[in-house]
Design a protein around this motif. Sequence first.
Motif, PDB file in Angstrom:
ATOM      1  N   ALA B 111      35.247  45.578  36.589  1.00  0.00           N
ATOM      2  CA  ALA B 111      34.916  45.161  37.831  1.00  0.00           C
ATOM      3  C   ALA B 111      33.513  44.492  37.669  1.00  0.00           C
ATOM      4  O   ALA B 111      33.068  43.594  38.376  1.00  0.00           O
ATOM      5  CB  ALA B 111      34.474  46.480  38.397  1.00  0.00           C
ATOM      6  N   MET B 112      32.833  44.469  36.453  1.00  0.00           N
ATOM      7  CA  MET B 112      31.516  43.951  36.219  1.00  0.00           C
ATOM      8  C   MET B 112      31.757  42.290  36.094  1.00  0.00           C
ATOM      9  O   MET B 112      30.913  41.453  36.440  1.00  0.00           O
ATOM     10  CB  MET B 112      30.978  44.252  34.969  1.00  0.00           C
ATOM     11  N   ILE B 113      32.935  41.818  35.484  1.00  0.00           N
ATOM     12  CA  ILE B 113      33.323  40.474  35.399  1.00  0.00           C
ATOM     13  C   ILE B 113      33.408  40.061  37.048  1.00  0.00           C
ATOM     14  O   ILE B 113      32.740  38.921  37.257  1.00  0.00           O
ATOM     15  CB  ILE B 113      34.692  40.221  34.826  1.00  0.00           C
ATOM     16  N   VAL B 115      31.862  41.175  39.484  1.00  0.00           N
ATOM     17  CA  VAL B 115      30.302  41.137  39.972  1.00  0.00           C
ATOM     18  C   VAL B 115      29.847  39.878  39.730  1.00  0.00           C
ATOM     19  O   VAL B 115      28.990  38.964  40.338  1.00  0.00           O
ATOM     20  CB  VAL B 115      29.637  42.486  39.514  1.00  0.00           C
TER      21      VAL B 115
END
Lengths: 441, 337
Positions: B111-113, B115
């Motif tokens: 998920a952070m990618i 974001v």
Amino acid sequence: MREVPRAPLCFAVMAGLLMLVGFGQSWSLALSIFNLCLISAVMALGLNMQWGYAGLFNVGVMGFAALGGVAAVLVSAPPVAEAWRVAWSDLLAAALALLASVAAIVAARRGIPPGGLRMAVTAFLLLVGYGAVRVFFDPAVEAIEAVDPAKTGFLGGLGLPVILAWPIGGAVAAGAAWLIAKVALGLRADYLAIATLGIAEIVLAILKNEDWLTRGVKNVTGLDRPTPYEVDLRDSAGFQDFAAGFGLDAGEASTIVVKLCYTGLFLAVLVLILVLAQKALHSPWGRMMRAVRDNEVAAEAMGKDVTRRHLEIFVIGAAVIGMAGAMLTTLDGQFTPGSYQPLRFTFLVWVMVIVGGSGNNWGAVLGGFFVWFVWIEAEPVGAWAMDVATAMLGEGSSLREHLLAGAPYMRVCVMGLILLLVLRFSPRGLIPDAVHRRAGH
Amino acid sequence: MEDILNAVVLLSNFVVVPALAYGSQLALGALGVTLIYGILRFANFAHGDLMAFGTMFVVMATWWMQGAGLSIDPLPTALLALPFGIAAAVAVSLLTDRAVYRFYRRNKSPAMIFVIVSIGVMFLMNGVVRMVIGPDDRSFGDGARFLIKVKEFREATGLSEGLALKLSQGLTIAVTVAVVVALFRFLQKSRTGKAMRAYSDNEDLALLSGVSPDRVVLFAWAIAGTLATIAGTLYGLDKSFKPFTYFQLLLPIFAAAIVGGIGHPVGAVVGGYIVAFSEVTVTYAYRKFLIYVAPESWRPEGLVQLLSTEYKFAVSFVILVVVLLVRPTGIFRGKVI
């Protein structure tokens, strides 16, 4: 081991680009860019510790940088004796009221078991404490801001040499980070991101509105400098001879020498932080940090205190960012809260870290250099490109004028494009985190 | 008695009505964020700039219509221009999904990618909006100003306090109700809506049941783009269009989505009003209100304002922190983030 020669190559290209500016535009400009590159690199190093070492998603870089900046004001600005004289008693009372309410809340939370009652009592004490502090604080603020508002209207600083503000700025930012970490860490990454985004906005709102502390949007100008002044250099006979020795006129030479002084100071800080960061990264502590980043559950199962490690790295990273913020304010010689924009101070630093290669200190430094360089040079290049592209529209065309006026924002698009391209085609950045790969990935 | 009525009118005028309008705008924004979170499972940092992007097209279409003499007076021309903005925002959402997000979806990136990718998209949109329309305030509202005027209200009721309802505020509330009802009907009744809810609930199970992921994602972006443009246009009509303010709306919008329970549409709407009402009640100066209701001797000297309006971001933040400490899933038990 393919990536080993890549780093020196990247840095050589970077040096070449700066030389190009030196020869093509001017050496003074090249030095200005280089100085800000150095500060950007320090900032990127700080964020790289948080994101690259530990995977903490901090979108509040701007807030920590601004805290460092305000530290530069509070350390170096001369104290305003008159403001202290009129307000010291009220300030003291307000501070005592604050201490008393904090003590009351802590005592209440210790004494009452967790539950609805404890929360209600805490909320009540918070409200009462806030009211009590305001009773003393409001008149103090009014009195301080009435003291010669055109020139001071704030408490002033300590009147110490500005260079002391660099470590102090780091400490201030670290303190704030500790408070934030106590509340927001231990949660999933996107929550921390949104929380830090909020913190940065609040910090900025405080710096813009608390005139008694920072003069707010009236700005603090003419800060102390760690370098000699151009005027003094120009007037000294010795310097004129020195400049003539290089075949330069004293005016131009003085600006270059002053910039070189800054370069030396910033370079020293960058090297110091880089050495420490490299040492930390390759120490058992750094190894543990990466283990926590790569697999929190496994690290926790091995008995590592994940929240504690996160707290440490968050505070250390914030300290480095705060230091960079103080350096930036020192270079500007003024503190202007209005100039802090999240795009420039938070997201641009993110681009630096991602483009450079998260987790790799050299990558962060390179990212800081490269992205700052592009950010500055995209503006004239963008304007020039737009000028050429719209030349066929003819002079005086309103569309052409509109497009030319918008050209400076092209660099924002360029940043987005660089970030997206790097993420897509080289997701580990220009200088990937090599240790990570050796570890068996 | 009259004092009490006056106090009520005063509060309605300066707290309830503005907060309802602002809350509606936040609710629409938060619905978009929550939908993307529910379906694509990331916090979309580009949502504020998507709002600005869609609204920019509405503003330009409005100017063009005003120039061409098109008008639906007394309603603002912007309503007529809204479809153009929506079309632009949906098109750009689908385009970025195709060109950018799809790659990471297929790779099952963390998920952070996503974001960070959305930060890249944010930069792009931000730059485009500033290049095309510039960073300054733009006004594009026209038509009637008020539904209820202070003077008329005073004359009709005989009270000394007046109540004003701006057309933009009335319009905001009406449009929001219509949009939310339509969206919820869609999510509850239609096949695609059910598929979206199923996909958000349990991706694997939905895929096994034959839900087409591409279709679900397509609809999620289309709805998010539509909602973003409507929210942005209503906000612009109510206040003014300035790209940077739209970026700053990101924080209250996220706060609204998280308070309600991220991924949960009802939660987003409720969260929008919670954030708006907290912001307005905390930054309102109660001096005049207390003069009406409090006994003579209690009359306050100061403004009786808890926080100055510049600190309204602090309110969103405090709400976020409280939710996080007390109930991390949000009111409606959304996903824990």
